[in-house]
Design an enzyme around this catalytic site. Sequence first.
Site, PDB file in Angstrom:
ATOM      1  N   GLU A 186      -2.582   5.035 -11.627  1.00 23.77           N
ATOM      2  CA  GLU A 186      -3.828   4.715 -12.039  1.00 23.77           C
ATOM      3  C   GLU A 186      -4.524   6.048 -12.493  1.00 23.77           C
ATOM      4  O   GLU A 186      -5.483   6.230 -12.008  1.00 23.77           O
ATOM      5  CB  GLU A 186      -4.806   4.083 -11.111  1.00 23.77           C
ATOM      6  CG  GLU A 186      -4.214   2.758 -10.867  1.00 23.77           C
ATOM      7  CD  GLU A 186      -5.065   1.729 -10.097  1.00 23.77           C
ATOM      8  OE1 GLU A 186      -5.771   2.536  -9.076  1.00 23.77           O
ATOM      9  OE2 GLU A 186      -5.070   0.468 -10.050  1.00 23.77           O
ATOM     10  N   ASP A 220      -1.254  -5.786  -5.616  1.00 25.31           N
ATOM     11  CA  ASP A 220      -2.437  -5.159  -5.127  1.00 25.31           C
ATOM     12  C   ASP A 220      -3.473  -5.900  -4.388  1.00 25.31           C
ATOM     13  O   ASP A 220      -4.388  -6.270  -5.087  1.00 25.31           O
ATOM     14  CB  ASP A 220      -3.001  -4.862  -6.635  1.00 25.31           C
ATOM     15  CG  ASP A 220      -4.296  -3.830  -6.280  1.00 25.31           C
ATOM     16  OD1 ASP A 220      -4.294  -3.420  -5.200  1.00 25.31           O
ATOM     17  OD2 ASP A 220      -4.685  -3.107  -7.439  1.00 25.31           O
ATOM     18  N   GLU A 255     -11.964  -6.415  -1.366  1.00 23.79           N
ATOM     19  CA  GLU A 255     -12.155  -6.154  -2.865  1.00 23.79           C
ATOM     20  C   GLU A 255     -12.027  -7.674  -3.495  1.00 23.79           C
ATOM     21  O   GLU A 255     -12.707  -7.893  -4.698  1.00 23.79           O
ATOM     22  CB  GLU A 255     -11.421  -5.034  -3.325  1.00 23.79           C
ATOM     23  CG  GLU A 255     -11.374  -4.961  -4.878  1.00 23.79           C
ATOM     24  CD  GLU A 255     -10.254  -3.648  -5.429  1.00 23.79           C
ATOM     25  OE1 GLU A 255      -9.751  -3.073  -4.505  1.00 23.79           O
ATOM     26  OE2 GLU A 255     -10.219  -3.547  -6.627  1.00 23.79           O
TER      27      GLU A 255
HETATM   28  C1  BDP Z   1      -6.915  -1.073  -6.257  1.00 19.08           C
HETATM   29  C2  BDP Z   1      -8.302  -0.670  -6.619  1.00 19.08           C
HETATM   30  C3  BDP Z   1      -8.647   0.673  -6.900  1.00 19.08           C
HETATM   31  C4  BDP Z   1      -7.822   1.683  -5.987  1.00 19.08           C
HETATM   32  C5  BDP Z   1      -6.517   1.162  -5.967  1.00 19.08           C
HETATM   33  C6  BDP Z   1      -5.685   1.861  -4.787  1.00 19.08           C
HETATM   34  O1  BDP Z   1      -9.068  -1.406  -7.307  1.00 19.08           O
HETATM   35  O2  BDP Z   1     -10.081   1.094  -6.788  1.00 19.08           O
HETATM   36  O3  BDP Z   1      -7.956   2.916  -6.384  1.00 19.08           O
HETATM   37  O4  BDP Z   1      -6.314   0.014  -5.595  1.00 19.08           O
HETATM   38  O5  BDP Z   1      -5.170   1.249  -3.876  1.00 19.08           O
HETATM   39  O6  BDP Z   1      -6.774  -2.546  -6.005  1.00 19.08           O
HETATM   40  O7  BDP Z   1      -5.261   3.133  -5.297  1.00 19.08           O
END
Ligand code: BDP
Length: 700
Positions: A297, A371, A399
């Site tokens: 990401e 996730d 979340e």
């Molecule tokens: C996702 C979240 C994000 C996190 C990412 C992570 O939306 O904000 O940075 O996981 O675990 O679910 O790095």
Amino acid sequence: MMTRLLALLCCLGLSTAALRAEDGYRLWLRYDLIQDADLRTAYQQQLGQLHVGTNVDTTREMMAVSLRELRNGLRGLLGIHLAPAAGAPGKGSGLALRRLAAGEIGPEGYRLRQQGNRLELAASDDRGFLYGTFHLLRMLQMGESLRGLDVEEVPAKDIRILNHWDNLDGTVERGYAGFSIFNWHTLPDVLDPRYTDYARACASVGINGSVVTNVNANALIFRDDYLEKAAALADVFRPYGVKIYLTARFSAPMELGGLSTADPLDPEVKEWWAAKAKAIYSRIPDFGGFVVKANSEGQPGPREYGRSHAQGANLLADALAPYGGIVMWRAFVYNSDPEADRAAQAYEEFVPLDGQFRDNVVVQVKNGPIDFQPREPFSPLFGATPETPLLLELQITKEYLGQGTHLVGLAPLFAEVLQADTHQGGAGTTVASTVTGLAGVSNVGTARNWTGHPFGQADWYAFGRLAWEPALDPTAIYDEWAALTYGADEAVRKTISRMLVDSWEICVNYMTPLGLHHLMATGHHYGPGPWVDELSRPEWNPAYYHRADSAGIGFDRTLTGSNAVAQYAPAVREKFADPRTCPPEYLLWFHHLPWDWRMDNGKTLWEELCLRYQAGVEGTEWLAAEWASLEGQVDAERHREVSQYLTIQQREAEWWKNACLAYFQTHSRRPFPEGVEAPPHDVEHYQSLDYPYAPGIRPR
Ligand code: BDP
């Protein structure tokens, strides 16, 4: 006047605590006077005097904390002042502390045992005494008998750690309980009592580590002034057995050190990290280590230099090794190939690296392959890297499960993954048995009650208890939490714990039943967005995951599709790969099936999908009714607050159901079955809803 009022209340059997606002700050550590006088007397006789063994050094920091906790607890619960035993040493009843030799019990473990007319708390290290103290106080709070007590507890896992996604500017990524409890601006001078209360709460459930910065890391944390701040926190946490860890931004040598590269094989980069490790340990001698999110990401990482995750992790591991620190390297990666199934990528990237990591590296793996979705099958990485220790990462902050407003107990989710049988190396190899520890993404913030939703505390509690003992039953955990938090009344306790245990399945039903996943709206992830299909990366789109079309719905991960199911051990693979043997809760995770597919119960897939959404909505009505039945039995303040949240949850469950069904019907073109209320609006209405200020959003 006040004294007279207090005296009157005492006569009426009310403790002064009843006067205090029930604002949730005390969490589950509420040491209110036990109302049952007989029980109180029995405890007083058993615990009234303290015998400290000659080999127990109570001047040590952590021992002093244990004794303070014991004194405060007994003063609150029993109204007594714990006195050192008078008279000849070795005589008389009371609580006895004894230090065991190192081999007699495992590290951090303790024994609580009735020995003659004494209750003995024995441990071989200070942490053992600390955890034993909390165990004993918990028993008292729950009104359990100490007669004939004989328990021995040793944590099943060494690493029991919280991950805070807290930013240095005070915001919390995916935080729904206010701002960060860590105020970097005023540290190291201002030591908010919350830091101590936080560490104490962690210790009370056996959590022994805290990563205080976000995985989307900021290199600034390694600047000297910030290290001083981190050191101040570490000093507060230390007596509670909570080690501090930091997230390491891979490009820090460039951003902070001015180097032209962060290549893990570059000698200057190695030197930079070695010097940084030295600087950290000079301030925090027991520093735990780093958590790293790399090449994920948008985070920098070794792949930018053509290096592997192992080479990246080893760079940091070598810097920490002289001091005993560890690297927790995250396996949350999914950007290698836009054509590839996202669910398969972590495995593909990390299994070939097995055996290449240094001894002080653990790979941190999210519970499921994607996730933190409402429900996922366990990640196929568990058990698949015999040479590489893995850490199970769970998300305590919700979340994807209603964020800050839904009552959803996560212990059943945690337990489902922990108990899942990977069949790696034979039947009975549970996920729990394959991991070396548990990391939980914290749900704590500056909200007065720490977690925003009052029941969010139960997930913090449950995470700690399961990290200590993954075999614990969610009902038993929630029974404890309910008793500690709302009082020991049996009926109240049972109702609350049933609500918590059943709420997860309820939420899964109204959000993503039958193995659906990733249906949430973009960015903030608040509310439904199954129609989203225009985002730049394919795997950011809900439509990529549900693949609904006129023929059917679901992601084919079998041989005819992405074949991600092949990553599981044969016994698991065979079960998941056949829609007839695949558990219905994962059906559409692994299979794209026709709308008229017959479920085992005789319903078509479309009917079953609709009925599950409806059941989810009805579940929230049940939750509200259960809670309403407790009116007058729990304090008015917390009762009102939870009721208000349940109103939001009911409304949002309907929103999820209506939006998803209205949308899926545009593909299925089938009528809603009997018993399912048709959505009151068409799909355009749900698409038009906009929540620009939903909390916890990640800045991009
Ligand atoms: C996702 C979240 C994000 C996190 C990412 C992570 O939306 O904000 O940075 O996981 O675990 O679910 O790095």
